[in-house]
Every structure is written in structure tokens, then in C-alpha cells.
Scaffold this motif. Structure first.
Motif, PDB file in Angstrom:
ATOM      1  N   PRO A 173       1.489  -0.224  -9.048  1.00  0.00           N
ATOM      2  CA  PRO A 173       2.228   0.893  -8.448  1.00  0.00           C
ATOM      3  C   PRO A 173       2.808   0.526  -7.083  1.00  0.00           C
ATOM      4  O   PRO A 173       2.227  -0.297  -6.366  1.00  0.00           O
ATOM      5  N   GLN A 174       3.931   1.126  -6.765  1.00  0.00           N
ATOM      6  CA  GLN A 174       4.520   0.912  -5.456  1.00  0.00           C
ATOM      7  C   GLN A 174       3.585   1.414  -4.376  1.00  0.00           C
ATOM      8  O   GLN A 174       2.880   2.415  -4.550  1.00  0.00           O
ATOM      9  N   GLY A 175       3.555   0.711  -3.247  1.00  0.00           N
ATOM     10  CA  GLY A 175       2.758   1.147  -2.117  1.00  0.00           C
ATOM     11  C   GLY A 175       1.305   0.716  -2.172  1.00  0.00           C
ATOM     12  O   GLY A 175       0.538   1.041  -1.267  1.00  0.00           O
ATOM     13  N   VAL A 176       0.908  -0.005  -3.220  1.00  0.00           N
ATOM     14  CA  VAL A 176      -0.474  -0.490  -3.338  1.00  0.00           C
ATOM     15  C   VAL A 176      -0.450  -1.998  -3.225  1.00  0.00           C
ATOM     16  O   VAL A 176       0.236  -2.695  -3.982  1.00  0.00           O
ATOM     17  N   ARG A 177      -1.214  -2.541  -2.294  1.00  0.00           N
ATOM     18  CA  ARG A 177      -1.241  -3.984  -2.081  1.00  0.00           C
ATOM     19  C   ARG A 177      -1.824  -4.721  -3.282  1.00  0.00           C
ATOM     20  O   ARG A 177      -2.693  -4.208  -3.977  1.00  0.00           O
ATOM     21  N   ARG A 208       5.474  -2.476  -7.288  1.00  0.00           N
ATOM     22  CA  ARG A 208       5.446  -3.371  -6.133  1.00  0.00           C
ATOM     23  C   ARG A 208       5.894  -4.762  -6.554  1.00  0.00           C
ATOM     24  O   ARG A 208       6.078  -5.051  -7.747  1.00  0.00           O
ATOM     25  N   ALA A 263      -5.570  -5.074  -3.396  1.00  0.00           N
ATOM     26  CA  ALA A 263      -6.336  -3.829  -3.214  1.00  0.00           C
ATOM     27  C   ALA A 263      -7.366  -3.672  -4.310  1.00  0.00           C
ATOM     28  O   ALA A 263      -7.157  -4.132  -5.420  1.00  0.00           O
ATOM     29  N   ASP A 313      -0.404 -12.428 -10.399  1.00  0.00           N
ATOM     30  CA  ASP A 313      -0.594 -11.020 -10.753  1.00  0.00           C
ATOM     31  C   ASP A 313      -0.431 -10.806 -12.245  1.00  0.00           C
ATOM     32  O   ASP A 313      -1.181 -10.054 -12.860  1.00  0.00           O
ATOM     33  N   ARG A 343       3.807   0.076 -14.227  1.00  0.00           N
ATOM     34  CA  ARG A 343       3.588   1.086 -13.184  1.00  0.00           C
ATOM     35  C   ARG A 343       2.116   1.435 -13.033  1.00  0.00           C
ATOM     36  O   ARG A 343       1.667   1.770 -11.940  1.00  0.00           O
TER      37      ARG A 343
END
Length: 203
Positions: free
Chosen positions: A196-200, A32, A203, A4, A192
Motif C-alpha cells: 500500500p502507498q504510504g507504508v515503508r 508504493r 514496515a 519485495d 495494493r
């Protein structure tokens, strides 16, 4: 599978801090989980680091070049100006949408010096002792944070190594770092946006 995030930094101590806060404290940062790779280019992050990013482009999704501003060729310029110069070169090398240049003024240890309670905990002393040592040392922490931390490690009988730097980062108040250090704020803001949190991750 590309990482990543590739971080090109000065050395092992910087890696230890960043690996701790991004790799182990992602939730505290508001991001994440992120897979990480590191490359070291002491004194040459803003030059050789660009070429490393170009060569390894297929091995990462995003890249951050992070260096100590005080020891760089751009030390006579404002950090934002130095970042702009390096970012333009990254953009020119076809890394416009996946890169970030960050100059830490004066050096990364300035982050660690924002939360003396974390330093005291790792050195196994109380904060009054830290303040006493700072008075004895008698120099400006904001200009010489690495020297300040190394002095306190010596006083506490601890080796000022990457492991200890990472341990301080594991206990530090990151909200305090972000509020007091522009470079850490820039890092958090970019992370961020990218993760971002909640995004795989795929994605």
C-alpha cells in the motif's frame, strides 16, 4: 536484501510490461515503490515456477506466478479454477501468505489491447488507422490479442519486441485495463494489499 516481489512469467515481453507498470508506474497503480526480480519459465510458470519460488524463498518477500491461460494445461478450465489449483500447490509448499497465482485469459497481450490510443501512439499512427487494420485483420482480438498486436506492428513497420510492449504499457490507461481485464484487476488488488502507498517496505 530480498526483493519485495519476485515475478515468474512467460518471457521477456511479459517482463517488459510488468516492469513498466509496477516498477515505473507504481503511483498510477496505487502502490508504493517495489523492488522487483523476474524469472522466465515459458510454458511452465504454473509447474516449474512453483519450484523456483520454493528454491528462491529467501530472495523475495512476495511472489506472483503469472501465465497465459490459453496455452496452459488448464486451458479447458475457467481461469479462476486454474489459479485455485496452482495456489493450493503454492500453499502446500509453505508459500500461503506470500504468493499469488494469476492466469491471464487468454494471454497478457489482452491487457495491451484495451487501450488502442496507447498502441496508436507507440506505432506512430492515428486510431482510425488502428481500426482500419483491425477490420483488415478480421479476427477476434479478445481471443487472439498477441496475433492482433503483431499484425499491427507489421503494418506499421515496427518490430513486436519486449521494448515496444513496455512502451505501450508506459502510455496505457491502467484504469481501463483494470476495469476490462479480470486478471489485471486481480493483480492490482493483490499489489495494493501487499504494497500500500504510504507504508515503508521494511514496515
Amino acid at each position: 536484501m530480498p526483493a519485495d516481489l519476485l515475478l515468474i512469467v512467460e518471457g521477456c515481453r511479459d517482463e517488459a510490461v510488468l516492469r513498466t507498470i509496477i516498477g515505473k508506474r507504481a503511483r498510477d497503480l496505487g502502490i508504493r515503490e517495489v523492488s522487483l526480480e523476474f524469472r522466465h519459465r515459458s510454458g511452465a510458470v504454473y509447474t516449474e515456477g512453483i519450484e523456483v519460488a520454493v528454491i528462491e524463498r529467501r530472495n523475495f518477500r512476495k511472489v506472483i506466478l503469472l501465465w497465459d491461460h490459453a496455452d496452459s494445461r488448464y486451458a479447458n478450465r475457467k481461469p479462476q479454477r486454474a489459479q485455485g489449483i496452482v495456489q493450493r500447490e503454492l500453499n502446500r509448499k509453505m508459500l500461503r501468505n506470500c504468493s499469488k497465482a494469476i492466469a491471464v485469459d487468454p494471454e497478457l497481450e489482452v491487457w495491451l489491447c484495451q487501450d488502442w490510443s496507447a498502441v496508436a501512439k507507440v506505432l506512430e499512427v492515428d486510431e482510425d488507422r488502428i481500426r482500419q487494420w483491425l477490420r483488415q485483420w478480421g479476427k477476434g482480438v479478445e481471443k487472439l490479442p498477441k496475433e492482433a498486436l503483431e499484425y499491427m506492428c507489421k503494418q506499421a513497420g515496427k518490430r513486436p519486441n519486449a521494448e515496444l510492449w513496455g512502451e505501450i504499457a508506459s502510455h496505457a490507461n491502467l484504469k481501463l485495463w483494470e476495469r476490462k481485464c479480470p486478471s489485471f484487476h486481480w493483480l492490482c488488488r493483490q499489489l495494493r494489499r501487499w504494497f500500500p502507498q504510504g507504508v515503508r517496505g521494511d514496515a
